[in-house]
Motif scaffolding. Structure first.
Motif, mmCIF file in Angstrom:
data_model
loop_
_atom_site.group_PDB
_atom_site.id
_atom_site.type_symbol
_atom_site.label_atom_id
_atom_site.label_comp_id
_atom_site.label_asym_id
_atom_site.label_seq_id
_atom_site.Cartn_x
_atom_site.Cartn_y
_atom_site.Cartn_z
ATOM 1 N N MET A 45 1.701 11.780 -10.960
ATOM 2 C CA MET A 45 0.761 12.399 -10.786
ATOM 3 C C MET A 45 2.037 13.906 -10.316
ATOM 4 O O MET A 45 1.356 14.750 -10.677
ATOM 5 C CB MET A 45 0.136 12.657 -9.354
ATOM 6 N N SER A 46 2.852 13.581 -10.052
ATOM 7 C CA SER A 46 3.889 15.181 -10.129
ATOM 8 C C SER A 46 4.607 15.219 -10.932
ATOM 9 O O SER A 46 5.017 16.697 -11.163
ATOM 10 C CB SER A 46 4.228 14.984 -8.315
ATOM 11 N N VAL A 47 5.485 14.231 -11.158
ATOM 12 C CA VAL A 47 7.137 13.879 -12.276
ATOM 13 C C VAL A 47 6.414 14.382 -13.500
ATOM 14 O O VAL A 47 7.501 15.512 -14.155
ATOM 15 C CB VAL A 47 7.342 12.547 -12.302
ATOM 16 N N PRO A 48 5.349 14.349 -14.210
ATOM 17 C CA PRO A 48 5.441 15.343 -15.662
ATOM 18 C C PRO A 48 5.026 16.388 -15.165
ATOM 19 O O PRO A 48 5.279 17.036 -16.040
ATOM 20 C CB PRO A 48 3.920 14.679 -15.785
ATOM 21 N N VAL A 49 4.515 16.883 -14.479
ATOM 22 C CA VAL A 49 4.230 18.351 -14.063
ATOM 23 C C VAL A 49 4.951 18.355 -13.871
ATOM 24 O O VAL A 49 5.350 20.572 -14.749
ATOM 25 C CB VAL A 49 3.230 18.764 -12.533
ATOM 26 N N ILE A 50 6.431 18.499 -12.868
ATOM 27 C CA ILE A 50 7.326 19.014 -12.436
ATOM 28 C C ILE A 50 9.098 19.213 -14.185
ATOM 29 O O ILE A 50 8.579 20.389 -14.061
ATOM 30 C CB ILE A 50 7.781 18.702 -11.548
ATOM 31 N N TRP A 51 8.266 17.920 -15.044
ATOM 32 C CA TRP A 51 9.015 18.318 -15.851
ATOM 33 C C TRP A 51 8.894 19.071 -17.112
ATOM 34 O O TRP A 51 9.480 20.180 -17.391
ATOM 35 C CB TRP A 51 8.879 16.407 -16.419
ATOM 36 N N LEU A 52 7.168 19.400 -16.737
ATOM 37 C CA LEU A 52 6.518 20.302 -18.117
ATOM 38 C C LEU A 52 7.348 21.953 -17.662
ATOM 39 O O LEU A 52 7.241 22.303 -18.627
ATOM 40 C CB LEU A 52 5.069 19.910 -18.295
ATOM 41 N N LYS A 53 7.232 21.379 -16.051
ATOM 42 C CA LYS A 53 7.409 23.061 -16.370
ATOM 43 C C LYS A 53 8.455 23.392 -15.929
ATOM 44 O O LYS A 53 9.145 24.655 -16.141
ATOM 45 C CB LYS A 53 6.922 23.032 -14.326
ATOM 46 N N TYR A 54 9.310 22.556 -15.369
ATOM 47 C CA TYR A 54 11.233 23.022 -15.166
ATOM 48 C C TYR A 54 12.067 22.333 -16.595
ATOM 49 O O TYR A 54 13.057 21.505 -16.150
ATOM 50 C CB TYR A 54 11.245 22.747 -13.793
ATOM 51 N N ASP A 55 11.717 22.023 -17.629
ATOM 52 C CA ASP A 55 12.088 20.843 -18.463
ATOM 53 C C ASP A 55 13.626 21.631 -18.713
ATOM 54 O O ASP A 55 14.597 20.919 -19.445
ATOM 55 C CB ASP A 55 11.288 20.896 -19.773
ATOM 56 N N ASP A 56 13.541 23.139 -19.338
ATOM 57 C CA ASP A 56 15.013 23.728 -19.820
ATOM 58 C C ASP A 56 15.652 23.193 -18.892
ATOM 59 O O ASP A 56 17.072 22.944 -19.167
ATOM 60 C CB ASP A 56 14.685 24.524 -19.885
ATOM 61 N N LYS A 57 15.227 23.804 -17.525
ATOM 62 C CA LYS A 57 16.850 23.993 -16.656
ATOM 63 C C LYS A 57 16.828 22.596 -15.918
ATOM 64 O O LYS A 57 18.258 21.761 -15.433
ATOM 65 C CB LYS A 57 15.980 24.258 -15.376
ATOM 66 N N LEU A 106 0.739 -1.505 -0.317
ATOM 67 C CA LEU A 106 0.370 -0.102 -0.276
ATOM 68 C C LEU A 106 0.748 0.853 0.047
ATOM 69 O O LEU A 106 1.018 1.954 -0.474
ATOM 70 C CB LEU A 106 -0.912 -0.296 1.293
ATOM 71 N N THR A 107 1.519 1.541 0.545
ATOM 72 C CA THR A 107 2.617 2.389 0.671
ATOM 73 C C THR A 107 3.222 2.496 -0.403
ATOM 74 O O THR A 107 3.647 4.168 -1.129
ATOM 75 C CB THR A 107 3.968 1.822 2.014
ATOM 76 N N HIS A 108 4.096 1.431 -1.803
ATOM 77 C CA HIS A 108 4.360 1.769 -2.908
ATOM 78 C C HIS A 108 3.761 2.156 -3.245
ATOM 79 O O HIS A 108 4.157 2.973 -4.436
ATOM 80 C CB HIS A 108 4.888 0.345 -2.604
ATOM 81 N N LEU A 109 2.331 1.296 -3.366
ATOM 82 C CA LEU A 109 1.035 2.346 -4.255
ATOM 83 C C LEU A 109 0.973 3.294 -4.117
ATOM 84 O O LEU A 109 0.779 4.406 -5.482
ATOM 85 C CB LEU A 109 -0.074 1.384 -4.783
ATOM 86 N N PHE A 110 0.870 4.501 -2.503
ATOM 87 C CA PHE A 110 0.893 5.498 -2.671
ATOM 88 C C PHE A 110 1.550 6.742 -3.776
ATOM 89 O O PHE A 110 1.636 7.301 -3.667
ATOM 90 C CB PHE A 110 0.630 5.565 -1.071
ATOM 91 N N ILE A 111 3.379 5.792 -2.598
ATOM 92 C CA ILE A 111 4.321 6.889 -3.347
ATOM 93 C C ILE A 111 4.369 6.603 -4.970
ATOM 94 O O ILE A 111 4.662 7.416 -5.525
ATOM 95 C CB ILE A 111 5.105 6.448 -3.034
ATOM 96 N N GLY A 112 4.097 5.319 -5.148
ATOM 97 C CA GLY A 112 4.064 5.404 -7.200
ATOM 98 C C GLY A 112 2.880 6.687 -7.606
ATOM 99 O O GLY A 112 3.212 7.001 -8.726
ATOM 100 N N THR A 113 1.972 5.895 -7.182
ATOM 101 C CA THR A 113 0.560 7.521 -7.698
ATOM 102 C C THR A 113 1.105 9.075 -7.328
ATOM 103 O O THR A 113 0.864 9.583 -8.371
ATOM 104 C CB THR A 113 -0.596 7.103 -6.561
ATOM 105 N N VAL A 114 2.078 9.321 -6.276
ATOM 106 C CA VAL A 114 1.730 10.909 -5.659
ATOM 107 C C VAL A 114 2.997 10.921 -6.982
ATOM 108 O O VAL A 114 3.078 12.045 -7.536
ATOM 109 C CB VAL A 114 2.177 10.747 -4.832
ATOM 110 N N MET A 115 3.783 10.170 -7.306
ATOM 111 C CA MET A 115 5.358 10.000 -8.282
ATOM 112 C C MET A 115 4.537 10.304 -9.539
ATOM 113 O O MET A 115 4.799 11.433 -10.238
ATOM 114 C CB MET A 115 5.832 9.195 -7.614
#
Length: 127
Positions: A72-84, A61-70
């Motif tokens: 959902m957040s990694v693509p948004v961070i990648w789009l925002k800070y792609d050049d950096k 359950l912990t791994h599923l939660f961490i995977g879900t959060v990651m």
């Protein structure tokens, strides 16, 4: 009272079948690991071992939660800070090249000079 059992012959046949499957699996693992790209196999085994160590530290359950959060957040961070992110990646690549050349110069070349590798000798033709 009801009891369920299997005969000795069935148990022996099942054990022999399991033994045969495991031997075939080990032959396949050896073939993939030793005859083809062994470094890819070794890296895969190391990655699976690391994954098992991490997986044994907490429950599913912990791994599923961490995977879900990651996820959902990694693509948004990648789009925002792609050049950096790409800029830091290039800088890290240059630093790693510089570090490798430094290690090669100081350590590996000294080891190559100390250890003499037998190169194939050219035979002279006698006429």
């Amino acid at each position: 009272m009801c009891s369920i059992g299997i005969s000795d012959r069935t148990a022996t046949a099942m054990a022999n079948q399991i033994k045969e499957y495991s031997e075939d699996a080990m032959r396949w693992v050896f073939k993939v690991g030793a005859q083809s790209e062994w470094y890819v196999f070794a890296a895969t085994m190391a990655g699976l071992w690391l994954l098992s160590v991490i997986g044994s530290s907490s429950d599913l359950l912990t791994h599923l939660f961490i995977g879900t959060v990651m996820s959902m957040s990694v693509p948004v961070i990648w789009l925002k800070y792609d050049d950096k992110i790409r800029e830091h990646g290039k800088r890290l690549h240059l630093h790693s090249k510089r570090f490798y050349s430094l290690i090669d110069e100081r350590v590996l070349q000294k080891l190559k000079n100390k250890v003499k590798v037998n190169s194939p000798r050219k035979e002279k033709k006698v006429e």
